[in-house]
Design an enzyme around this catalytic site. Structure first.
Site, mmCIF file in Angstrom:
data_model
loop_
_atom_site.group_PDB
_atom_site.id
_atom_site.type_symbol
_atom_site.label_atom_id
_atom_site.label_comp_id
_atom_site.label_asym_id
_atom_site.label_seq_id
_atom_site.Cartn_x
_atom_site.Cartn_y
_atom_site.Cartn_z
ATOM 1 C CB CYS A 116 73.062 145.758 -63.805
ATOM 2 S SG CYS A 116 71.874 147.087 -63.724
ATOM 3 C CG HIS A 256 76.841 147.342 -63.129
ATOM 4 N ND1 HIS A 256 76.508 147.902 -64.347
ATOM 5 C CD2 HIS A 256 75.830 147.663 -62.280
ATOM 6 C CE1 HIS A 256 75.348 148.526 -64.233
ATOM 7 N NE2 HIS A 256 74.923 148.399 -62.988
ATOM 8 C CG ASN A 286 73.409 151.668 -64.036
ATOM 9 O OD1 ASN A 286 73.574 150.829 -64.906
ATOM 10 N ND2 ASN A 286 72.975 151.378 -62.828
HETATM 11 O O1 UT7 Z 1 72.461 148.963 -61.609
HETATM 12 C C1 UT7 Z 1 71.944 148.862 -60.325
HETATM 13 C C2 UT7 Z 1 71.125 150.063 -60.036
HETATM 14 N N1 UT7 Z 1 71.190 150.757 -58.862
HETATM 15 C C3 UT7 Z 1 72.214 151.304 -58.192
HETATM 16 O O2 UT7 Z 1 73.358 151.015 -58.342
HETATM 17 C C4 UT7 Z 1 71.844 152.326 -57.204
HETATM 18 C C5 UT7 Z 1 72.472 152.145 -55.879
HETATM 19 N N2 UT7 Z 1 72.156 153.286 -55.049
HETATM 20 C C6 UT7 Z 1 72.721 154.499 -55.213
HETATM 21 O O3 UT7 Z 1 73.544 154.668 -56.102
HETATM 22 C C7 UT7 Z 1 72.367 155.602 -54.264
HETATM 23 O O4 UT7 Z 1 71.584 155.062 -53.235
HETATM 24 C C8 UT7 Z 1 71.606 156.786 -54.941
HETATM 25 C C9 UT7 Z 1 72.553 157.549 -55.842
HETATM 26 C C10 UT7 Z 1 70.429 156.266 -55.731
HETATM 27 C C11 UT7 Z 1 71.085 157.736 -53.882
HETATM 28 O O5 UT7 Z 1 72.160 158.230 -53.092
HETATM 29 P P1 UT7 Z 1 72.048 158.265 -51.513
HETATM 30 O O6 UT7 Z 1 73.280 158.892 -51.028
HETATM 31 O O7 UT7 Z 1 71.731 156.865 -51.048
HETATM 32 O O8 UT7 Z 1 70.849 159.236 -51.298
HETATM 33 P P2 UT7 Z 1 69.459 158.965 -50.546
HETATM 34 O O9 UT7 Z 1 68.565 158.120 -51.371
HETATM 35 O O10 UT7 Z 1 69.742 158.549 -49.129
HETATM 36 O O11 UT7 Z 1 68.868 160.407 -50.531
HETATM 37 C C12 UT7 Z 1 69.489 161.491 -49.802
HETATM 38 C C13 UT7 Z 1 68.716 162.759 -50.060
HETATM 39 C C14 UT7 Z 1 67.206 162.593 -49.908
HETATM 40 O O12 UT7 Z 1 66.710 163.779 -49.365
HETATM 41 P P3 UT7 Z 1 66.256 163.849 -47.828
HETATM 42 O O13 UT7 Z 1 65.193 162.791 -47.686
HETATM 43 O O14 UT7 Z 1 67.506 163.519 -47.048
HETATM 44 O O15 UT7 Z 1 65.783 165.239 -47.676
HETATM 45 C C15 UT7 Z 1 66.723 162.461 -51.313
HETATM 46 O O16 UT7 Z 1 65.385 162.887 -51.480
HETATM 47 O O17 UT7 Z 1 68.928 163.175 -51.416
HETATM 48 C C16 UT7 Z 1 67.675 163.379 -52.062
HETATM 49 N N3 UT7 Z 1 67.796 163.058 -53.454
HETATM 50 C C17 UT7 Z 1 68.174 163.957 -54.390
HETATM 51 N N4 UT7 Z 1 68.501 165.245 -54.296
HETATM 52 C C18 UT7 Z 1 68.855 165.878 -55.422
HETATM 53 C C19 UT7 Z 1 67.604 161.858 -54.072
HETATM 54 N N5 UT7 Z 1 67.813 161.975 -55.382
HETATM 55 C C20 UT7 Z 1 68.179 163.262 -55.604
HETATM 56 C C21 UT7 Z 1 68.544 163.973 -56.744
HETATM 57 N N6 UT7 Z 1 68.882 165.268 -56.620
HETATM 58 N N7 UT7 Z 1 68.596 163.405 -57.964
#
Ligand code: UT7
Length: 331
Positions: A116, A256, A286
């Site tokens: 990225c 970004h 993204n």
């Molecule tokens: O260009 C560089 C690329 N990467 C990034 O910039 C990504 C950086 N990270 C992020 O943007 C965030 O970490 C995410 C958007 C990917 C995830 O958000 P989060 O607030 O960190 O969520 P999490 O991974 O801690 O997940 C929280 C919950 C989990 O459920 P449990 O384990 O608490 O029951 C996940 O399984 O949300 C669940 N979850 C979803 N639920 C509905 C994860 N993805 C999804 C989804 N829809 N798409």
């Protein structure tokens, strides 16, 4: 010592595929909801390249617009640097495909992969060739087909990414505008938190993916989130220090476009209002290295930038990599 030449952006262009993938469409593909995606990321829809279309085609669309915008012909371009982490081919490079398709016969061409952060890396590389007098006009094109390296059964990643292309012409300028300062960096020791294997995959990378899905993104979202929130503010502060410019002097920051919450965190750490931070991720998702040049083209077309404005671009990404640049707008 004053450099003999400076490198400034003299043309911008972008292209997003027509096909949209909305959050509600994703609800029928994986267990997710529009509400979750908007709340956690700020993304509502993203564009997806049609299966039959090469990435090179949208890279060419963006490039031709940037070359026209600079008032140049493809024959004036002496170097093409393409950034991508989702190319059509390993060889020929995306840059060579763009060179062939645009008829930029006088240009050398190569690709850069800093995920990225690729556009910031490419810009800083191009700047060297201008400042040392080698070239006068360079095309930088960042294009990504992230949908082709996405596992649409993995809800943790498939809601985040989109496809698109952005390009700029970087030219020799002598009016005091152009790139004032830039910083590039990497944290390769943490590279395993965001991977896209190609010809080899470690056992861990195979275990992290759904069976049979080798060449797709896997990401430890919260690790990347923590790194991004810290580094976006740090790289912004450092480039301001390097250029000897205060934040008050900056018109816009073009970060970004990964997640609205990362942008909000960065704004908080920098103690600035979100009004200063340009964002379009609501409608693009993204698009990796293409995100910053697409934003620059949008902002330029909206008339938000005028000659002499100071702006910062700042990115982080797989590698891990990061980078920032402070520019005095040249157009
Ligand atoms: O260009 C560089 C690329 N990467 C990034 O910039 C990504 C950086 N990270 C992020 O943007 C965030 O970490 C995410 C958007 C990917 C995830 O958000 P989060 O607030 O960190 O969520 P999490 O991974 O801690 O997940 C929280 C919950 C989990 O459920 P449990 O384990 O608490 O029951 C996940 O399984 O949300 C669940 N979850 C979803 N639920 C509905 C994860 N993805 C999804 C989804 N829809 N798409």
């Amino acid at each position: 010592m004053m450099k003999p030449y400076r490198a400034g952006i003299t043309g911008t262009g972008s292209f997003l595929p027509e096909k949209k993938l909305t959050n509600s469409q994703l609800e029928s593909i994986v267990e997710t909801s529009d509400e979750w995606i908007v709340k956690r990321t700020g993304i509502r829809e993203r564009r997806i390249l049609e299966d039959f279309a090469p990435l090179a085609d949208i890279a060419v669309e963006a490039s031709v617009k940037a070359i026209n915008d600079a008032g140049l012909s493809p024959l004036d371009i002496e170097l093409i640097i393409a950034s991508t982490c989702s190319p059509d081919y390993l060889s020929p490079s995306l840059a060579c495909m763009v060179q062939g398709k645009t008829g930029a016969k006088n240009a050398a061409a190569f690709d850069v992969n800093a995920a990225c952060t690729g556009f910031v890396y490419a810009l800083q590389i191009g700047r060297q060739f201008i400042e040392n007098g080698t070239y006068k006009n360079i095309l930088i094109v960042s294009a990504e087909a992230m949908s082709r390296v996405t596992d649409f059964t993995d809800r943790k990643t498939c809601v985040l990414f989109g496809d698109g292309a952005g390009a700029v012409v970087l030219s020799r300028v002598d009016d005091g505008t152009g790139i004032d300062a830039a910083i590039l960096g990497a944290a390769g020791e943490n590279g395993d938190v965001l991977t896209i294997p190609l010809l080899y995959a470690s056992d861990t990378d195979i275990q992290n993916r759904n069976e049979g899905k080798k060449q797709v993104i896997w990401m430890d979202g919260s690790e990347v989130f923590t790194f991004a929130s810290r580094i976006m503010a740090e790289a912004t502060k450092n480039v301001l220090n390097n250029a000897g410019v205060e934040m008050e002097g900056i018109k816009y920051i073009f970060p970004h476009q990964a997640n609205m919450r990362i942008l909000q965190n960065a704004a908080k750490r920098l103690d600035i209002s979100m009004d200063k931070i340009y964002s379009n991720l609501e409608y693009t998702g993204n698009i990796s290295s293409a995100s910053i040049p697409v934003c620059l083209d949008e902002a330029s077309n909206k008339g938000l930038l005028k000659k002499g404005d100071k702006i910062i671009i700042v990115a982080f990404g797989g590698g891990l990599t990061y980078g920032s640049a402070l520019l005095t707008w040249s157009m």
